[in-house]
Design a protein around this motif. Sequence first.
Motif, PDB file in Angstrom:
ATOM      1  N   ARG A  61      16.109 -66.274  21.212  1.00 34.13           N
ATOM      2  CA  ARG A  61      15.370 -67.497  20.870  1.00 34.13           C
ATOM      3  C   ARG A  61      13.862 -67.259  20.975  1.00 34.13           C
ATOM      4  NH1 ARG A  61      16.604 -72.487  19.575  1.00 34.13           N
ATOM      5  NH2 ARG A  61      18.795 -71.995  19.771  1.00 34.13           N
ATOM      6  N   LYS A  62      13.465 -66.479  22.001  1.00 35.68           N
ATOM      7  CA  LYS A  62      12.035 -66.169  22.150  1.00 35.68           C
ATOM      8  C   LYS A  62      11.506 -65.382  20.951  1.00 35.68           C
ATOM      9  CE  LYS A  62       9.894 -64.547  25.931  1.00 35.68           C
ATOM     10  NZ  LYS A  62       9.683 -64.040  27.313  1.00 35.68           N
ATOM     11  N   VAL A  63      12.287 -64.409  20.492  1.00 34.11           N
ATOM     12  CA  VAL A  63      11.863 -63.600  19.343  1.00 34.11           C
ATOM     13  C   VAL A  63      11.730 -64.480  18.102  1.00 34.11           C
ATOM     14  CG1 VAL A  63      12.533 -61.707  17.800  1.00 34.11           C
ATOM     15  CG2 VAL A  63      12.875 -61.475  20.272  1.00 34.11           C
ATOM     16  N   ALA A  64      12.703 -65.372  17.898  1.00 33.74           N
ATOM     17  CA  ALA A  64      12.656 -66.256  16.731  1.00 33.74           C
ATOM     18  C   ALA A  64      11.460 -67.211  16.827  1.00 33.74           C
ATOM     19  CB  ALA A  64      13.964 -67.039  16.621  1.00 33.74           C
ATOM     20  N   THR A  65      11.181 -67.685  18.038  1.00 37.12           N
ATOM     21  CA  THR A  65      10.040 -68.587  18.240  1.00 37.12           C
ATOM     22  C   THR A  65       8.721 -67.857  17.980  1.00 37.12           C
ATOM     23  OG1 THR A  65      11.341 -69.792  19.868  1.00 37.12           O
ATOM     24  CG2 THR A  65       8.978 -70.188  19.907  1.00 37.12           C
ATOM     25  N   GLN A  66       8.642 -66.595  18.444  1.00 43.08           N
ATOM     26  CA  GLN A  66       7.437 -65.785  18.180  1.00 43.08           C
ATOM     27  C   GLN A  66       7.241 -65.616  16.677  1.00 43.08           C
ATOM     28  OE1 GLN A  66       8.403 -62.223  20.307  1.00 43.08           O
ATOM     29  NE2 GLN A  66       7.936 -63.103  22.310  1.00 43.08           N
ATOM     30  N   ALA A  67       8.341 -65.398  15.945  1.00 43.45           N
ATOM     31  CA  ALA A  67       8.237 -65.242  14.490  1.00 43.45           C
ATOM     32  C   ALA A  67       7.696 -66.532  13.862  1.00 43.45           C
ATOM     33  CB  ALA A  67       9.604 -64.881  13.900  1.00 43.45           C
ATOM     34  N   ALA A 108       8.858 -61.526   8.191  1.00 39.71           N
ATOM     35  CA  ALA A 108       9.450 -62.218   9.350  1.00 39.71           C
ATOM     36  C   ALA A 108      10.823 -61.641   9.677  1.00 39.71           C
ATOM     37  CB  ALA A 108       9.545 -63.717   9.067  1.00 39.71           C
ATOM     38  N   CYS A 109      11.608 -61.342   8.654  1.00 37.77           N
ATOM     39  CA  CYS A 109      12.945 -60.796   8.866  1.00 37.77           C
ATOM     40  C   CYS A 109      12.845 -59.432   9.554  1.00 37.77           C
ATOM     41  CB  CYS A 109      13.673 -60.682   7.527  1.00 37.77           C
ATOM     42  SG  CYS A 109      15.416 -60.304   7.686  1.00 37.77           S
ATOM     43  N   GLN A 110      11.932 -58.593   9.094  1.00 38.78           N
ATOM     44  CA  GLN A 110      11.762 -57.267   9.693  1.00 38.78           C
ATOM     45  C   GLN A 110      11.255 -57.375  11.138  1.00 38.78           C
ATOM     46  OE1 GLN A 110       9.858 -54.219   7.445  1.00 38.78           O
ATOM     47  NE2 GLN A 110      10.356 -52.756   9.055  1.00 38.78           N
ATOM     48  N   TYR A 111      10.321 -58.299  11.367  1.00 38.60           N
ATOM     49  CA  TYR A 111       9.805 -58.490  12.730  1.00 38.60           C
ATOM     50  C   TYR A 111      10.946 -58.859  13.685  1.00 38.60           C
ATOM     51  CZ  TYR A 111       7.528 -60.655  16.720  1.00 38.60           C
ATOM     52  OH  TYR A 111       7.161 -60.981  18.003  1.00 38.60           O
ATOM     53  N   ILE A 112      11.809 -59.761  13.239  1.00 42.23           N
ATOM     54  CA  ILE A 112      12.881 -60.239  14.129  1.00 42.23           C
ATOM     55  C   ILE A 112      13.878 -59.117  14.438  1.00 42.23           C
ATOM     56  CG2 ILE A 112      14.837 -61.831  14.324  1.00 42.23           C
ATOM     57  CD1 ILE A 112      13.107 -63.852  12.695  1.00 42.23           C
ATOM     58  N   ASP A 114      13.413 -55.824  14.251  1.00 43.17           N
ATOM     59  CA  ASP A 114      12.752 -54.750  15.009  1.00 43.17           C
ATOM     60  C   ASP A 114      12.554 -55.153  16.473  1.00 43.17           C
ATOM     61  OD1 ASP A 114      12.644 -53.293  12.688  1.00 43.17           O
ATOM     62  OD2 ASP A 114      10.475 -53.473  12.403  1.00 43.17           O
ATOM     63  N   THR A 115      12.134 -56.396  16.709  1.00 41.30           N
ATOM     64  CA  THR A 115      11.882 -56.844  18.085  1.00 41.30           C
ATOM     65  C   THR A 115      13.203 -57.035  18.837  1.00 41.30           C
ATOM     66  OG1 THR A 115       9.978 -57.987  17.168  1.00 41.30           O
ATOM     67  CG2 THR A 115      10.500 -58.450  19.454  1.00 41.30           C
ATOM     68  N   LEU A 116      14.201 -57.531  18.127  1.00 45.74           N
ATOM     69  CA  LEU A 116      15.544 -57.671  18.726  1.00 45.74           C
ATOM     70  C   LEU A 116      15.992 -56.341  19.322  1.00 45.74           C
ATOM     71  CD1 LEU A 116      18.612 -59.257  16.877  1.00 45.74           C
ATOM     72  CD2 LEU A 116      18.801 -57.037  17.971  1.00 45.74           C
ATOM     73  N   LYS A 117      15.827 -55.269  18.548  1.00 48.06           N
ATOM     74  CA  LYS A 117      16.276 -53.951  19.003  1.00 48.06           C
ATOM     75  C   LYS A 117      15.534 -53.495  20.257  1.00 48.06           C
ATOM     76  CE  LYS A 117      18.055 -51.863  14.755  1.00 48.06           C
ATOM     77  NZ  LYS A 117      19.031 -50.889  15.276  1.00 48.06           N
ATOM     78  N   GLN A 118      14.300 -53.973  20.439  1.00 51.42           N
ATOM     79  CA  GLN A 118      13.511 -53.539  21.602  1.00 51.42           C
ATOM     80  C   GLN A 118      13.791 -54.352  22.858  1.00 51.42           C
ATOM     81  OE1 GLN A 118       9.484 -53.840  20.245  1.00 51.42           O
ATOM     82  NE2 GLN A 118       9.785 -52.293  18.668  1.00 51.42           N
ATOM     83  N   VAL A 119      14.090 -55.634  22.720  1.00 53.87           N
ATOM     84  CA  VAL A 119      14.102 -56.488  23.921  1.00 53.87           C
ATOM     85  C   VAL A 119      15.424 -57.186  24.229  1.00 53.87           C
ATOM     86  CG1 VAL A 119      11.621 -56.930  23.674  1.00 53.87           C
ATOM     87  CG2 VAL A 119      13.249 -58.611  22.786  1.00 53.87           C
ATOM     88  N   VAL A 120      16.295 -57.332  23.250  1.00 50.68           N
ATOM     89  CA  VAL A 120      17.480 -58.167  23.507  1.00 50.68           C
ATOM     90  C   VAL A 120      18.541 -57.374  24.280  1.00 50.68           C
ATOM     91  CG1 VAL A 120      19.321 -59.507  22.435  1.00 50.68           C
ATOM     92  CG2 VAL A 120      16.993 -59.693  21.582  1.00 50.68           C
TER      93      VAL A 120
ATOM     94  N   GLY B  79      20.748 -53.058  20.847  1.00 50.69           N
ATOM     95  CA  GLY B  79      21.351 -54.041  19.944  1.00 50.69           C
ATOM     96  C   GLY B  79      21.031 -53.711  18.498  1.00 50.69           C
ATOM     97  N   GLY B  80      21.576 -54.516  17.606  1.00 48.92           N
ATOM     98  CA  GLY B  80      21.312 -54.352  16.182  1.00 48.92           C
ATOM     99  C   GLY B  80      22.252 -53.366  15.542  1.00 48.92           C
TER     100      GLY B  80
END
Lengths: 139, 80
Positions: A61-67, A108-112, A114-120, B79-80
């Motif tokens: 949710r944080k990543v989506a909100t940042q986007a 926006a799709c790429q940001y989400i 890419d960031t998902l892979k780093q933090v989720v 993930g991903g």
Amino acid sequence: MITIDLTDQPIDVPAALQLVQADGAGAVNTFIGTVRNKSTGRPVVRLEYEAYDSMALHQLRKVATQAQELWPMLENVVVVHRKGTLQIGDVAVIVAVSTPHRAESFAACQYIIDTLKQVVTIWKKEFYEDGDVWVAAHP
Amino acid sequence: MNLKIALFGIAKEIVGQSVLEVNAPNDQPVQQLLEQLRAQYPALGQLSSLAVAVNNEYATDTQLLHERDEIALIPPVAGG
């Protein structure tokens, strides 16, 4: 609107596309991550995803909100990640965004994703015919 | 104080359980907990990264831990 989900059931791609649709959007951009049959040349037979559910949902949710802060024109964001055992070709993750025009939807799709892979907080174990490995665990 | 630490992925395999109870001095910083765990389980020190999460957020090294916190050890995510 932001929709986030983590599920041990197959991801319903048409349902995600319906959720992301917005009347003000002329663009829907979708990333679908699927299970590949090899990893660094080694045949993969299946994957297992494990999640720290409460933190994964919170971080997604944080990543989506940042986007949405970075691209205020974003209409809807849908992110669904699978967990449990997946076979070759299964959908592991879908990220879908809708925006008035296409350029921002790609960014926006790429940001989400890419960031998902780093933090989720989701972990992936690859199973081969002769063993298994936690992906990215070791340098 | 008594800390309950949730473990996931390879960290769970290294420790051999999904929750680890650790006795720690009050207001222990994250860095000290990590040092203590790496000393106890050297395989944790060989991971590409090892973070601590407190109440669903990544913690900084100097953040102080409290008994009521929801604490988790976060090995490299994939993930991903």
